[in-house]
Design a protein around this motif. Sequence first.
Motif, PDB file in Angstrom:
ATOM      1  N   UNK A  96      -1.794   7.623  -5.115  1.00 19.73           N
ATOM      2  CA  UNK A  96      -2.611   7.605  -6.326  1.00 19.73           C
ATOM      3  C   UNK A  96      -2.765   6.260  -6.994  1.00 19.73           C
ATOM      4  N   UNK A  97      -2.492   5.173  -6.313  1.00 17.77           N
ATOM      5  CA  UNK A  97      -2.703   3.849  -6.903  1.00 17.77           C
ATOM      6  C   UNK A  97      -4.132   3.416  -6.619  1.00 17.77           C
ATOM      7  N   UNK A  98      -4.967   3.287  -7.647  1.00 15.93           N
ATOM      8  CA  UNK A  98      -6.377   2.983  -7.417  1.00 15.93           C
ATOM      9  C   UNK A  98      -6.654   1.538  -7.016  1.00 15.93           C
ATOM     10  N   UNK A  99      -5.812   0.610  -7.410  1.00 16.13           N
ATOM     11  CA  UNK A  99      -6.078  -0.806  -7.177  1.00 16.13           C
ATOM     12  C   UNK A  99      -5.123  -1.387  -6.137  1.00 16.13           C
ATOM     13  N   UNK A 100      -5.668  -1.983  -5.067  1.00 14.63           N
ATOM     14  CA  UNK A 100      -4.792  -2.607  -4.063  1.00 14.63           C
ATOM     15  C   UNK A 100      -3.944  -3.736  -4.655  1.00 14.63           C
ATOM     16  N   UNK A 101      -4.535  -4.527  -5.561  1.00 18.80           N
ATOM     17  CA  UNK A 101      -3.801  -5.644  -6.148  1.00 18.80           C
ATOM     18  C   UNK A 101      -2.636  -5.189  -7.006  1.00 18.80           C
ATOM     19  N   UNK A 102      -2.862  -4.176  -7.832  1.00 18.39           N
ATOM     20  CA  UNK A 102      -1.791  -3.657  -8.685  1.00 18.39           C
ATOM     21  C   UNK A 102      -0.704  -3.023  -7.820  1.00 18.39           C
ATOM     22  N   UNK A 103      -1.127  -2.280  -6.790  1.00 16.71           N
ATOM     23  CA  UNK A 103      -0.148  -1.653  -5.895  1.00 16.71           C
ATOM     24  C   UNK A 103       0.735  -2.718  -5.254  1.00 16.71           C
ATOM     25  N   UNK A 104       0.126  -3.755  -4.713  1.00 19.66           N
ATOM     26  CA  UNK A 104       0.880  -4.815  -4.038  1.00 19.66           C
ATOM     27  C   UNK A 104       1.838  -5.513  -5.020  1.00 19.66           C
ATOM     28  N   UNK A 105       1.336  -5.830  -6.209  1.00 21.79           N
ATOM     29  CA  UNK A 105       2.161  -6.526  -7.203  1.00 21.79           C
ATOM     30  C   UNK A 105       3.344  -5.677  -7.640  1.00 21.79           C
ATOM     31  N   UNK A 106       3.089  -4.435  -8.023  1.00 20.71           N
ATOM     32  CA  UNK A 106       4.179  -3.562  -8.490  1.00 20.71           C
ATOM     33  C   UNK A 106       5.151  -3.235  -7.363  1.00 20.71           C
ATOM     34  N   UNK A 107       4.649  -3.016  -6.157  1.00 18.34           N
ATOM     35  CA  UNK A 107       5.514  -2.736  -5.017  1.00 18.34           C
ATOM     36  C   UNK A 107       6.466  -3.920  -4.798  1.00 18.34           C
TER      37      UNK A 107
END
Length: 156
Positions: A96-107
């Motif tokens: 459910x993470x809509x943004x690849x950039x946010x997903x990568x950063x938070x991960x």
Amino acid sequence: MCHPAWGRARLAAQHLSDLARLRRIRDRIDREYAQPLDVEALARGANVPAGHLSRQFRLAYGTSPYAYLTARRIERATALLRHGGLGVAETRRAVGCPSPGIFRTRFTELVGVSPDVYRHRATGAVAGATPWVPGQATAPADRRDVPVAGPERACT
């Protein structure tokens, strides 16, 4: 005039009611982490203002509802990358993470490596490699970096 103990009992009952509401919200996040949830939607579902929900959730659990949701998504993503046979993009969408950039950063913030590196290490992409587990100590790449205890360094 009311007895003073009644006021304390009423406050205690309200506190328990608030904790039960927060537990239901946390349970909803745990169940529906892959859905498009946000603090406003959670607050509407609980019939409380979003700011109040955020403050109470942080007091009860030590983190904001959004941070808890994000951590839940990343936790599930690590399991999918480890065992699911999915790529990073498919995993991101599945949790459910809509943004690849946010997903990568938070991960990367929460796990310590990027999703690509995590998947590569966790699946043991190199033939015969042991799958990597976060937090597990790894051996130095160059064994000459490891001090050797000779007789003069032996423990006494």
